[in-house]
Design an enzyme around this catalytic site. Sequence first.
Site, short mmCIF file in Angstrom:
data_model
loop_
_atom_site.label_atom_id
_atom_site.label_comp_id
_atom_site.label_asym_id
_atom_site.label_seq_id
_atom_site.Cartn_x
_atom_site.Cartn_y
_atom_site.Cartn_z
N TRP A 125 -2.26 0.15 6.72
CA TRP A 125 -1.04 0.52 5.99
C TRP A 125 -1.07 -0.05 4.57
O TRP A 125 -0.83 0.65 3.59
CB TRP A 125 0.21 0.03 6.72
CG TRP A 125 1.47 0.55 6.10
CD1 TRP A 125 2.17 1.66 6.45
CD2 TRP A 125 2.16 0.00 4.96
NE1 TRP A 125 3.25 1.83 5.61
CE2 TRP A 125 3.27 0.83 4.69
CE3 TRP A 125 1.96 -1.10 4.13
CZ2 TRP A 125 4.17 0.60 3.64
CZ3 TRP A 125 2.84 -1.35 3.08
CH2 TRP A 125 3.93 -0.50 2.86
N TYR A 174 -1.24 1.96 1.04
CA TYR A 174 -0.13 1.76 0.11
C TYR A 174 -0.66 1.40 -1.27
O TYR A 174 -0.17 1.91 -2.30
CB TYR A 174 0.79 0.66 0.64
CG TYR A 174 2.04 0.42 -0.18
CD1 TYR A 174 3.17 1.21 -0.01
CD2 TYR A 174 2.09 -0.61 -1.11
CE1 TYR A 174 4.32 0.98 -0.76
CE2 TYR A 174 3.23 -0.86 -1.86
CZ TYR A 174 4.35 -0.06 -1.67
OH TYR A 174 5.48 -0.29 -2.42
N ASP A 190 3.09 4.48 9.02
CA ASP A 190 4.41 4.14 8.50
C ASP A 190 5.50 4.74 9.39
O ASP A 190 5.53 5.96 9.62
CB ASP A 190 4.55 4.67 7.08
CG ASP A 190 5.83 4.22 6.42
OD1 ASP A 190 5.82 3.14 5.83
OD2 ASP A 190 6.84 4.94 6.52
#
Length: 507
Positions: free
Chosen positions: A423, A427, A443
């Site tokens: 994640w 990001y 997410d």
Amino acid sequence: MEEVLGLGRRALDRARVSRDPRFDGKFFIAVTSTGIYCRPVCPVPSPKSANVRYYATAAAAAAAGFRPCLRCRPEAAPGTPAWLGTSALVRRALRLIQDGVLDGESVDALATRLGIGPRHLHRLFVRHVGASPITVAQTRRLHFAKHLLDETELPITEIALAAGYGSLRRFNGAFQTTYGRPPRDLRKRRRAGTSAEGGQDVVLRLAFRPPYDWAQVRGFLARRAVGGVERVDERGYARTVALDGRPALVCVRALEGEHALELRVRGAPPAALFPLSSAARRTFDLGADPARIGFAFENDPLLAPLVRLRPGLRIPGAWDPFECAVRAVLGQQVTVAAARTLAARLVSRLGERMETEIEGLTHLFPTPAALAVADLGGLGLTQARRGAIRALSRAVLAGRVDFAAPVEEVTAALADLPGLGDWTAQYVALRALGDPDAFPAADLVLRRQAAVGAAPLSARALASRAEGWRPWRAYAVIHLWQAAAEARRAAGGERVRKRPVGGGRAK
């Protein structure tokens, strides 16, 4: 070229005659009778069609021997979307050239970085871009110099340094060859008309392709602004930056009635101006083509209504990849407001203090060297997050995480660090590396939004659902996050965005 971006000669002729600003920067028009190339929005009378040649990039027009128009200023056009359709290797090479790698290295060194031979690199550039790597670099340097010449009061010697020229003589020679006159003559010509803004700030206009949802970008950044380092309000976005150990300030605001943002820089040496303008263009996603992205989503029942609601949505970027990664770790399992508070504490304790004339800007963000050895106790961080920040900082210092490497290598290196995972890696790719296809499939907000009221999708199911959004999945992420944020505000509350934590890749 008889075809650019899939448009044939007749379509390009119609686009040229229309002078529609939506085509600005998508292709360039060269006129054989004058030897000049222009933007599609150039106000001069339309030339005869028989005298017109079309090029996907300014560098390709320059390589064919055409000079840039002094009236429409091709250097002020939005970023060229033709490059987005090139191979991944060429895109990486273009990013390195835009970052100035050929200002200090040879084409052979660039090819070595990419893992191919210089001849093969040349062939790829001619096929995808229409010009050699060195022509692309020279065009980029001269365009940026012309930008500074027109819009700032910097001495010509400093402009030469800012554009990557080692000597004023080389700069004057290249400028004379390209524009047919020395830079001093063009500055006199500009001063005879409207003078650029003076003062200690360097002020540049950064063009974009409309529509542009400035309120969406500013609101996203405002909710995440870290006290001491950033300030976001009705005046725009301002922050501190470190340039080889020297502090500087950058401010960005929308220009009313113009398809451009204003970048104001204070305290930066000339050589830093181009990297700063490149960082601003990436942070505010000024190279995006909204029409092209919207077309990719127009038949999707989930995204099409969101695109109609916000046709000018952009990806709000992060100025520095390392800072973005640290802040992503701080934001795991907490609200956006709580993450901002944790980041402000970190800055207050470990960031270098600086004096500025802008209220609220007091510190630089902590460096990897400072965080690698710092005592992070008493900041409200869990032991796992303290360990993750130290591991990230040490990996950056040791070169195991190199944010200048290809996106795939950066995300793989980040995902393998303890406490980060996939994640955080995605990001960072989405907000700080400019990857339009980055996608944090684990997410929870995305999985809920894609489920449309049913039980959240699994990460694997969401990744499968998102295959139809490629290569623009990052824009789908921002659309869905924006919709979820607006729904939460309408309901009067802010929920915790649950993100995978722990070492290795998220499952």
